[in-house]
Design a protein around this motif. Structure first.
Motif, PDB file in Angstrom:
ATOM      1  N   ARG A   1      -5.995 -11.488  13.212  1.00 24.14           N
ATOM      2  CA  ARG A   1      -5.533 -10.775  12.008  1.00 24.14           C
ATOM      3  C   ARG A   1      -6.725 -10.253  11.204  1.00 24.14           C
ATOM      4  O   ARG A   1      -6.727  -9.114  10.718  1.00 24.14           O
ATOM      5  CB  ARG A   1      -4.689 -11.718  11.141  1.00 24.14           C
ATOM      6  N   LEU A   2      -7.761 -11.095  11.067  1.00 26.22           N
ATOM      7  CA  LEU A   2      -8.938 -10.700  10.294  1.00 26.22           C
ATOM      8  C   LEU A   2      -9.714  -9.587  11.010  1.00 26.22           C
ATOM      9  O   LEU A   2     -10.286  -8.701  10.364  1.00 26.22           O
ATOM     10  CB  LEU A   2      -9.841 -11.919  10.075  1.00 26.22           C
ATOM     11  N   PHE A   3      -9.713  -9.619  12.334  1.00 26.09           N
ATOM     12  CA  PHE A   3     -10.357  -8.550  13.103  1.00 26.09           C
ATOM     13  C   PHE A   3      -9.672  -7.213  12.820  1.00 26.09           C
ATOM     14  O   PHE A   3     -10.332  -6.195  12.596  1.00 26.09           O
ATOM     15  CB  PHE A   3     -10.289  -8.890  14.604  1.00 26.09           C
ATOM     16  N   ALA A   4      -8.329  -7.224  12.796  1.00 26.00           N
ATOM     17  CA  ALA A   4      -7.565  -6.000  12.503  1.00 26.00           C
ATOM     18  C   ALA A   4      -7.837  -5.533  11.072  1.00 26.00           C
ATOM     19  O   ALA A   4      -7.972  -4.325  10.803  1.00 26.00           O
ATOM     20  CB  ALA A   4      -6.077  -6.265  12.703  1.00 26.00           C
ATOM     21  N   GLU A   5      -7.951  -6.486  10.135  1.00 21.59           N
ATOM     22  CA  GLU A   5      -8.231  -6.158   8.738  1.00 21.59           C
ATOM     23  C   GLU A   5      -9.619  -5.519   8.603  1.00 21.59           C
ATOM     24  O   GLU A   5      -9.816  -4.590   7.812  1.00 21.59           O
ATOM     25  CB  GLU A   5      -8.170  -7.437   7.891  1.00 21.59           C
ATOM     26  N   MET A   6     -10.587  -6.012   9.385  1.00 18.09           N
ATOM     27  CA  MET A   6     -11.939  -5.450   9.374  1.00 18.09           C
ATOM     28  C   MET A   6     -11.900  -3.973   9.786  1.00 18.09           C
ATOM     29  O   MET A   6     -12.551  -3.121   9.150  1.00 18.09           O
ATOM     30  CB  MET A   6     -12.838  -6.245  10.320  1.00 18.09           C
ATOM     31  N   ILE A   7     -11.144  -3.668  10.831  1.00 18.62           N
ATOM     32  CA  ILE A   7     -11.031  -2.277  11.294  1.00 18.62           C
ATOM     33  C   ILE A   7     -10.396  -1.411  10.206  1.00 18.62           C
ATOM     34  O   ILE A   7     -10.834  -0.276   9.954  1.00 18.62           O
ATOM     35  CB  ILE A   7     -10.192  -2.194  12.589  1.00 18.62           C
ATOM     36  N   GLU A   8      -9.353  -1.951   9.530  1.00 22.06           N
ATOM     37  CA  GLU A   8      -8.680  -1.209   8.457  1.00 22.06           C
ATOM     38  C   GLU A   8      -9.629  -0.895   7.306  1.00 22.06           C
ATOM     39  O   GLU A   8      -9.492   0.113   6.615  1.00 22.06           O
ATOM     40  CB  GLU A   8      -7.484  -2.008   7.941  1.00 22.06           C
ATOM     41  N   GLU A   9     -10.605  -1.803   7.085  1.00 16.10           N
ATOM     42  CA  GLU A   9     -11.584  -1.606   5.999  1.00 16.10           C
ATOM     43  C   GLU A   9     -12.719  -0.660   6.431  1.00 16.10           C
ATOM     44  O   GLU A   9     -13.715  -0.524   5.728  1.00 16.10           O
ATOM     45  CB  GLU A   9     -12.185  -2.957   5.591  1.00 16.10           C
ATOM     46  N   ASN A  10     -12.543  -0.044   7.611  1.00 12.65           N
ATOM     47  CA  ASN A  10     -13.551   0.878   8.159  1.00 12.65           C
ATOM     48  C   ASN A  10     -14.892   0.204   8.439  1.00 12.65           C
ATOM     49  O   ASN A  10     -15.959   0.828   8.341  1.00 12.65           O
ATOM     50  CB  ASN A  10     -13.767   2.085   7.226  1.00 12.65           C
ATOM     51  N   VAL A  11     -14.832  -1.087   8.747  1.00  4.55           N
ATOM     52  CA  VAL A  11     -16.011  -1.810   9.223  1.00  4.55           C
ATOM     53  C   VAL A  11     -15.801  -2.021  10.716  1.00  4.55           C
ATOM     54  O   VAL A  11     -14.889  -2.737  11.124  1.00  4.55           O
ATOM     55  CB  VAL A  11     -16.186  -3.167   8.510  1.00  4.55           C
ATOM     56  N   PHE A  12     -16.609  -1.357  11.526  1.00  2.75           N
ATOM     57  CA  PHE A  12     -16.373  -1.378  12.965  1.00  2.75           C
ATOM     58  C   PHE A  12     -17.323  -2.366  13.655  1.00  2.75           C
ATOM     59  O   PHE A  12     -18.502  -2.449  13.302  1.00  2.75           O
ATOM     60  CB  PHE A  12     -16.535   0.024  13.549  1.00  2.75           C
ATOM     61  N   PRO A  13     -16.802  -3.119  14.607  1.00  3.51           N
ATOM     62  CA  PRO A  13     -17.615  -4.158  15.251  1.00  3.51           C
ATOM     63  C   PRO A  13     -18.766  -3.572  16.051  1.00  3.51           C
ATOM     64  O   PRO A  13     -18.626  -2.536  16.694  1.00  3.51           O
ATOM     65  CB  PRO A  13     -16.611  -4.858  16.175  1.00  3.51           C
ATOM     66  N   SER A  14     -19.884  -4.253  15.978  1.00  5.46           N
ATOM     67  CA  SER A  14     -21.043  -3.878  16.791  1.00  5.46           C
ATOM     68  C   SER A  14     -20.994  -4.662  18.098  1.00  5.46           C
ATOM     69  O   SER A  14     -20.114  -5.501  18.309  1.00  5.46           O
ATOM     70  CB  SER A  14     -22.333  -4.214  16.037  1.00  5.46           C
ATOM     71  N   GLU A  15     -21.960  -4.392  18.952  1.00  4.55           N
ATOM     72  CA  GLU A  15     -22.033  -5.148  20.209  1.00  4.55           C
ATOM     73  C   GLU A  15     -22.244  -6.632  19.917  1.00  4.55           C
ATOM     74  O   GLU A  15     -21.677  -7.492  20.584  1.00  4.55           O
ATOM     75  CB  GLU A  15     -23.180  -4.624  21.081  1.00  4.55           C
ATOM     76  N   ILE A  16     -23.038  -6.940  18.875  1.00  2.00           N
ATOM     77  CA  ILE A  16     -23.288  -8.333  18.498  1.00  2.00           C
ATOM     78  C   ILE A  16     -21.985  -9.016  18.079  1.00  2.00           C
ATOM     79  O   ILE A  16     -21.731 -10.179  18.416  1.00  2.00           O
ATOM     80  CB  ILE A  16     -24.320  -8.405  17.342  1.00  2.00           C
ATOM     81  N   THR A  17     -21.131  -8.271  17.340  1.00  4.34           N
ATOM     82  CA  THR A  17     -19.832  -8.814  16.920  1.00  4.34           C
ATOM     83  C   THR A  17     -19.006  -9.210  18.139  1.00  4.34           C
ATOM     84  O   THR A  17     -18.502 -10.340  18.225  1.00  4.34           O
ATOM     85  CB  THR A  17     -19.047  -7.765  16.097  1.00  4.34           C
ATOM     86  N   ILE A  18     -18.879  -8.291  19.074  1.00  2.00           N
ATOM     87  CA  ILE A  18     -18.072  -8.548  20.269  1.00  2.00           C
ATOM     88  C   ILE A  18     -18.656  -9.702  21.076  1.00  2.00           C
ATOM     89  O   ILE A  18     -17.925 -10.593  21.543  1.00  2.00           O
ATOM     90  CB  ILE A  18     -17.972  -7.273  21.139  1.00  2.00           C
ATOM     91  N   LEU A  19     -19.978  -9.715  21.221  1.00  2.00           N
ATOM     92  CA  LEU A  19     -20.640 -10.799  21.956  1.00  2.00           C
ATOM     93  C   LEU A  19     -20.350 -12.152  21.305  1.00  2.00           C
ATOM     94  O   LEU A  19     -20.023 -13.127  21.993  1.00  2.00           O
ATOM     95  CB  LEU A  19     -22.151 -10.567  22.005  1.00  2.00           C
ATOM     96  N   SER A  20     -20.465 -12.204  19.985  1.00  2.00           N
ATOM     97  CA  SER A  20     -20.231 -13.461  19.260  1.00  2.00           C
ATOM     98  C   SER A  20     -18.812 -13.960  19.467  1.00  2.00           C
ATOM     99  O   SER A  20     -18.586 -15.155  19.703  1.00  2.00           O
ATOM    100  CB  SER A  20     -20.493 -13.271  17.763  1.00  2.00           C
ATOM    101  N   LEU A  21     -17.842 -13.061  19.389  1.00  2.00           N
ATOM    102  CA  LEU A  21     -16.443 -13.449  19.540  1.00  2.00           C
ATOM    103  C   LEU A  21     -16.133 -13.899  20.969  1.00  2.00           C
ATOM    104  O   LEU A  21     -15.382 -14.854  21.180  1.00  2.00           O
ATOM    105  CB  LEU A  21     -15.524 -12.297  19.128  1.00  2.00           C
ATOM    106  N   ILE A  22     -16.721 -13.221  21.943  1.00  2.00           N
ATOM    107  CA  ILE A  22     -16.519 -13.615  23.350  1.00  2.00           C
ATOM    108  C   ILE A  22     -17.084 -15.013  23.594  1.00  2.00           C
ATOM    109  O   ILE A  22     -16.454 -15.854  24.257  1.00  2.00           O
ATOM    110  CB  ILE A  22     -17.173 -12.590  24.297  1.00  2.00           C
ATOM    111  N   ILE A  23     -18.266 -15.269  23.028  1.00  2.00           N
ATOM    112  CA  ILE A  23     -18.889 -16.590  23.190  1.00  2.00           C
ATOM    113  C   ILE A  23     -17.997 -17.676  22.584  1.00  2.00           C
ATOM    114  O   ILE A  23     -17.803 -18.745  23.175  1.00  2.00           O
ATOM    115  CB  ILE A  23     -20.298 -16.598  22.547  1.00  2.00           C
ATOM    116  N   GLU A  24     -17.435 -17.408  21.400  1.00  2.00           N
ATOM    117  CA  GLU A  24     -16.552 -18.392  20.754  1.00  2.00           C
ATOM    118  C   GLU A  24     -15.294 -18.626  21.596  1.00  2.00           C
ATOM    119  O   GLU A  24     -14.808 -19.757  21.695  1.00  2.00           O
ATOM    120  CB  GLU A  24     -16.156 -17.922  19.349  1.00  2.00           C
ATOM    121  N   CYS A  25     -14.771 -17.559  22.200  1.00  2.00           N
ATOM    122  CA  CYS A  25     -13.592 -17.715  23.078  1.00  2.00           C
ATOM    123  C   CYS A  25     -13.908 -18.658  24.230  1.00  2.00           C
ATOM    124  O   CYS A  25     -13.067 -19.468  24.640  1.00  2.00           O
ATOM    125  CB  CYS A  25     -13.154 -16.359  23.626  1.00  2.00           C
ATOM    126  N   GLY A  26     -15.122 -18.554  24.750  1.00  2.00           N
ATOM    127  CA  GLY A  26     -15.534 -19.455  25.829  1.00  2.00           C
ATOM    128  C   GLY A  26     -15.569 -20.897  25.379  1.00  2.00           C
ATOM    129  O   GLY A  26     -15.119 -21.801  26.098  1.00  2.00           O
TER     130      GLY A  26
END
Length: 577
Positions: free
Chosen positions: A200-225
């Motif tokens: 939900r917070l990820f979707a809210e970030m996009i709505e606020e026009n803050v777009f994820p960087s590669e570091i953002t995606i990497l961090s989230l993937i690592i946490e999923c692991g």
């Protein structure tokens, strides 16, 4: 520069030292250190701080600390560099000690130092200490409002301590949320297994026009692991492909690692096979994926393929394969890896040496483990723990206790894992009195708070010795809620000592905690059978039949000529090594 006769000053040396640290060239850093001494530049605080940082980042923390202690005039950068060095080197106790010294010397920390301190408490994951450092940050901030960098570090700390309420409050108070603060907050929700809130917070970030960087995606993937969030991990993989992110090696490594930790081996291997360019890290990630799925044959096949592809394995590769040998009990294969390490001239750091000690000890060659341990120049707490755990596994409780005394004499502080190994050693050797003394020393002598694993060891110790009532009383007096391990230890002891009434108590609690776990029903049936309570045996088996319980067969394994043979009832399966 020197050939041209240009002057090398106190601004040049730190730049060169920073380069040495980035490529981990300790020997060259030492040469620069010698040059600084010869030219009288070593007394400069700027140069000394750069030397401390270089030695810290190259893993030579003893040299870094010696320089720090010898500095006549330490500034705030010196203190923060030493704290950060210990923190990154995985030595939180030493970092905390430097912080205490800094406070005693009445040194006001800079924002960089405070971020290092907050990051340290995030890794320690102690919320009470975290609140204390938060108060320290507020007292030392020039403005009433916290800066984005320090506030983001505090959000990360509270998230890692499991206190999402405090983290969310800090996040909401930020006037301007950067992509980093959004990333930290979303990662916190995933880490605490509140995955829907993270999405939900990820979707809210996009709505606020803050777009994820590669570091953002990497961090989230690592946490999923870390939390086994396979579905979110797959969604992030799809997000990468849909939104045109560059599919870098770092991204591929993170995805392979995530799939491996989630036991989705097919996806990990497909992703690996599809990569045109493969570095040693992605090879390590897919070998680790096979190791976590206990596919020893596939892991070693890939290792052979790695060598054929002319990719040189590194220390991380060896640690992963040695851990797999340790788990499978494949001593001969572990010895072959040890020989390979020596022939290839791989640097044997303390982590790799510990993996070798652990492999030899747990695979039954305790003398081989001790030889390696004795040869080690630097022994950290992990190596001592590996040696004690090895002794404990093989019933050498007295030897483990002697090792513990030697460890304390050498100045190495025990941790929670140390006491798990010691209590297990006492349990397997039947040393009840000594085990009780160890537990008492941990709690009252060193002030360590027992975790559920320590209570499980104590229940096992008392249960094996036939002290079932005392074990039950310990469970009832625990400040933590007993889990499957604790009640399972009592149930196993009840079977060992033919006490069906205590077994019933343990089995009832187990089924309340985990109703779908029917393995303990089988054990309870066996307890009734030993006590000749055949009507109760029939009752348990009838219930199991009604709910169609199928017991997973146990197995044993033996290694012969580099091949691990796994035996199950009515057949045999080979694990190639």
């Amino acid at each position: 520069m020197r050939k041209n006769g240009s002057e090398v000053d106190n601004f040049t040396i730190p730049t060169i030292l920073k380069a040495c640290a980035q490529v981990l060239m300790t020997h060259l850093g030492k040469e620069i250190h010698g040059f600084a001494i010869k030219n009288g530049l070593d007394g400069d605080a700027y140069v000394s701080n750069a030397l401390i940082q270089m030695y810290s980042e190259c893993g030579s923390l003893v040299s870094a600390r010696y320089l720090f202690d010898e500095m006549p005039n330490r500034d705030v950068v010196s203190w923060s560099t030493m704290i950060r060095g210990y923190h990154r080197g995985g030595l939180p106790e030493e970092a905390l000690e430097v912080m205490r010294e800094m406070r005693f010397m009445d040194i006001r920390p800079s924002e960089v130092a405070m971020i290092s301190m907050v990051s340290l408490f995030a890794d320690v994951a102690d919320v009470d200490l975290g609140k204390a450092i938060h108060a320290c940050v507020v007292r030392n901030c020039k403005d009433e409002k916290l800066g984005v960098a320090i506030a983001t570090a505090l959000i990360d700390m509270y998230s890692k301590c499991g206190n999402l309420a405090y983290a969310k409050q800090l996040f909401n108070r930020l006037n301007q949320n950067s992509v980093v603060s959004w990333t930290v907050m979303i990662s916190g929700y995933i880490r605490c297994n509140e995955i829907n809130e993270g999405v939900r917070l990820f979707a809210e970030m996009i709505e606020e026009n803050v777009f994820p960087s590669e570091i953002t995606i990497l961090s989230l993937i690592i946490e999923c692991g870390f939390v086994g969030g396979l579905q979110l991990g797959k969604w992030l993989h799809a997000y990468i492909l849909r939104n045109g992110f560059e599919f870098s090696l770092a991204m591929a490594n993170a995805l392979v690692d995530m799939y491996g930790k989630c036991r989705e081996i097919r996806s990990a291997r497909t992703l690996f096979d599809g990569m045109k360019s493969k570095d040693v890290m992605i090879w390590n990630a897919v070998i680790s994926a096979y190791a976590q799925a206990h596919c020893i044959d596939k892991a070693f096949e890939l290792f052979i393929h790695m060598k054929v592809s002319k990719v040189r394995p590194n220390e991380v590769t060896m640690v992963g394969l040695l851990s797999l040998c340790t788990e499978a009990g494949a001593l001969e294969m572990g010895k072959w890896l040890h020989t390979y390490i020596e022939k290839q001239g791989l640097e044997v750091d303390v982590i790799l040496k510990t993996a070798l000690v652990d492999m030899y000890a747990k695979c039954g060659d305790v003398n081989g483990a001790y030889r390696l341990f004795s040869e080690a120049i630097y022994r950290d707490i992990c190596m001592w723990n590996a040696m004690m755990a090895g002794y404990g596994m093989h019933g050498c409780g007295e030897e483990a206790l002697i090792f513990f005394v030697d460890m304390e004499r050498s100045g190495v502080k025990p941790n929670g894992i140390t006491f798990i190994g010691l209590l297990n050693a006492c349990s397997h050797a039947g040393l009840v009195t000594e085990g009780k003394s160890v537990f008492d020393k941990m709690v009252h002598g060193l002030g360590l708070v027992p975790k559920i694993e320590h209570y499980g060891c104590m229940v096992d110790l008392l249960g094996r010795a036939g002290l079932l009532d005392e074990a039950h009383e310990m469970i009832k007096s625990m400040p933590l809620r007993p889990n499957m391990i604790v009640w399972g230890a009592l149930l196993a002891a009840s079977k060992l000592h033919k006490n069906p009434s205590m077994g019933e108590i343990a089995a009832t609690q187990i089924l309340e905690i985990e109703p779908q776990n029917y393995g303990y029903n089988v054990l309870m049936s066996n307890i009734y059978a030993v006590a000749n309570r055949w009507n109760d045996v029939a009752g348990v088996r009838r219930v199991m039949k009604e709910i169609r319980v199928k017991k997973e067969p146990g197995f044993s394994s033996v290694e012969v000529n580099g091949l691990v043979h796994k035996f199950i009832r009515g057949g045999m399966v080979n694990w190639k090594s």
